[in-house]
Design a protein around this motif. Structure first.
Motif, PDB file in Angstrom:
ATOM      1  N   ALA A 114       0.819  -1.210   0.000  1.00  0.00           N
ATOM      2  CA  ALA A 114       0.000   0.000   0.000  1.00  0.00           C
ATOM      3  C   ALA A 114       0.856   1.263   0.000  1.00  0.00           C
ATOM      4  O   ALA A 114       0.527   2.246  -0.668  1.00  0.00           O
ATOM      5  N   ALA A 115       1.979   1.236   0.730  1.00  0.00           N
ATOM      6  CA  ALA A 115       2.819   2.427   0.833  1.00  0.00           C
ATOM      7  C   ALA A 115       3.448   2.805  -0.501  1.00  0.00           C
ATOM      8  O   ALA A 115       3.680   3.989  -0.764  1.00  0.00           O
ATOM      9  N   PHE A 116       3.716   1.793  -1.338  1.00  0.00           N
ATOM     10  CA  PHE A 116       4.354   2.064  -2.630  1.00  0.00           C
ATOM     11  C   PHE A 116       3.355   1.971  -3.784  1.00  0.00           C
ATOM     12  O   PHE A 116       3.747   1.720  -4.929  1.00  0.00           O
ATOM     13  N   ALA A 117       2.094   2.198  -3.489  1.00  0.00           N
ATOM     14  CA  ALA A 117       1.062   2.095  -4.527  1.00  0.00           C
ATOM     15  C   ALA A 117       1.269   3.119  -5.629  1.00  0.00           C
ATOM     16  O   ALA A 117       0.849   2.894  -6.775  1.00  0.00           O
ATOM     17  N   PHE A 118       1.915   4.236  -5.306  1.00  0.00           N
ATOM     18  CA  PHE A 118       2.091   5.295  -6.308  1.00  0.00           C
ATOM     19  C   PHE A 118       3.188   4.963  -7.319  1.00  0.00           C
ATOM     20  O   PHE A 118       3.352   5.670  -8.308  1.00  0.00           O
ATOM     21  N   ILE A 119       3.965   3.894  -7.085  1.00  0.00           N
ATOM     22  CA  ILE A 119       5.003   3.469  -8.031  1.00  0.00           C
ATOM     23  C   ILE A 119       4.581   2.121  -8.602  1.00  0.00           C
ATOM     24  O   ILE A 119       4.622   1.118  -7.893  1.00  0.00           O
ATOM     25  N   PHE A 172      -8.056  -5.980  -0.818  1.00  0.00           N
ATOM     26  CA  PHE A 172      -9.191  -5.210  -0.323  1.00  0.00           C
ATOM     27  C   PHE A 172      -8.956  -3.724  -0.551  1.00  0.00           C
ATOM     28  O   PHE A 172      -9.908  -2.934  -0.569  1.00  0.00           O
ATOM     29  N   LEU A 173      -7.693  -3.337  -0.717  1.00  0.00           N
ATOM     30  CA  LEU A 173      -7.359  -1.957  -1.067  1.00  0.00           C
ATOM     31  C   LEU A 173      -7.229  -1.761  -2.572  1.00  0.00           C
ATOM     32  O   LEU A 173      -7.637  -0.736  -3.110  1.00  0.00           O
ATOM     33  N   PHE A 174      -6.677  -2.772  -3.263  1.00  0.00           N
ATOM     34  CA  PHE A 174      -6.397  -2.631  -4.684  1.00  0.00           C
ATOM     35  C   PHE A 174      -7.499  -3.213  -5.572  1.00  0.00           C
ATOM     36  O   PHE A 174      -7.494  -2.975  -6.776  1.00  0.00           O
ATOM     37  N   GLY A 175      -8.419  -3.966  -4.990  1.00  0.00           N
ATOM     38  CA  GLY A 175      -9.517  -4.520  -5.770  1.00  0.00           C
ATOM     39  C   GLY A 175      -9.486  -6.038  -5.825  1.00  0.00           C
ATOM     40  O   GLY A 175      -8.453  -6.633  -6.153  1.00  0.00           O
TER      41      GLY A 175
END
Length: 255
Positions: free
Chosen positions: A77-82, A117-120
């Motif tokens: 989750a912390a590196f979701a932006f990369i 559950f966060l990414f789908g």
């Protein structure tokens, strides 16, 4: 390793192989995609229960696997932006290397299930769970030779293995014919993503390997991690604890 444990371990390996075979079954036969996913799920669950059935109740191991799984989920989750640059595979590799095949498989599979559950969530989750579970499982088999270079190499190879398994779902999601040329085209398109994951896994194994090793060694020394259920301290026979306290009180009064 006792004969029953060897049999369970062999059966679990067979179940994992069957899960992998179910994943590629539509490439060879006319088996529907839904049936292949169902077979994959059943075989993967069978492998999990075979790994953990009759395993010694080790509260420290359970808590450690839960913490490692939470760390893997938080890292993803912390590196979701990369895109694709994630520490999740590195955490799973370290968990398997220090806690064993079953714990590595459990950490890998649960980390994908929970983080989705966060990414789908969707049919792709099953393939992701199998892929990351296999990464942790093989890392557990490397326990006798575990060191940073070996774990880093497997982290890179395991990242490509994970990509190869999830590419199967990508192929099916396109709705075209499930053929090897089509799969190879999909795999080629996903190669950059797998390469980024492999590079990130190597980096995080190198960075986190030594700190995690110290933590696991501390848990092993203080709580017997990996040694089964810790023995309880010897207790006094019935009726003896009170008499022992009385003797101590008497000795103190006589001073």
């Amino acid at each position: 390793m006792s004969a029953p444990r060897v049999i369970r371990f062999a059966a679990a390996v067979v179940a994992l192989a069957a899960a992998a075979a179910a994943a590629v079954l539509p490439l060879y036969t006319s088996v529907p995609f839904a049936a292949a996913v169902a077979a994959l799920t059943v075989c993967a669950l069978a492998a999990f229960f075979l790994f953990n059935e009759n395993a010694p109740l080790d509260e420290t191991r359970i808590v450690t696997v839960a913490v490692m799984t939470a760390a893997a989920v938080a890292g993803r989750a912390a590196f979701a932006f990369i895109p694709s640059f994630k520490p999740i595979a590195a955490v799973v590799v370290l968990c398997g290397a220090y806690l064993g095949c079953g714990s590595g498989f459990l950490c890998g599979a649960l980390s994908m299930l929970l983080s989705n559950f966060l990414f789908g969530q969707g049919p792709w989750t099953t393939f992701q769970m199998l892929g990351m579970g296999l990464v942790g499982f093989v890392a557990g088999a490397l326990r006798p030779v575990r060191n940073i270079p070996v774990l880093a190499v497997w982290g890179a190879v395991g990242s490509y293995l994970y990509g190869a398994i999830t590419d199967i779902w990508t192929l099916f999601s396109l709705g075209g014919a499930a053929t090897w040329p089509a799969y190879l085209a999909v795999a080629a398109a996903g190669l950059p993503s797998s390469t980024v994951l492999a590079v990130s896994t190597v980096l995080f194994v190198v960075v986190l390997g030594a700190p995690f090793a110290r933590k696991f060694e501390r848990l092993r020394r203080r709580y017997g991690l990996g040694a089964g259920k810790r023995p309880l301290p010897p207790s006094d026979p019935p009726g003896m604890s009170g008499s022992r306290d009385a003797v101590k009180d008497g000795q103190q009064r006589g001073r």
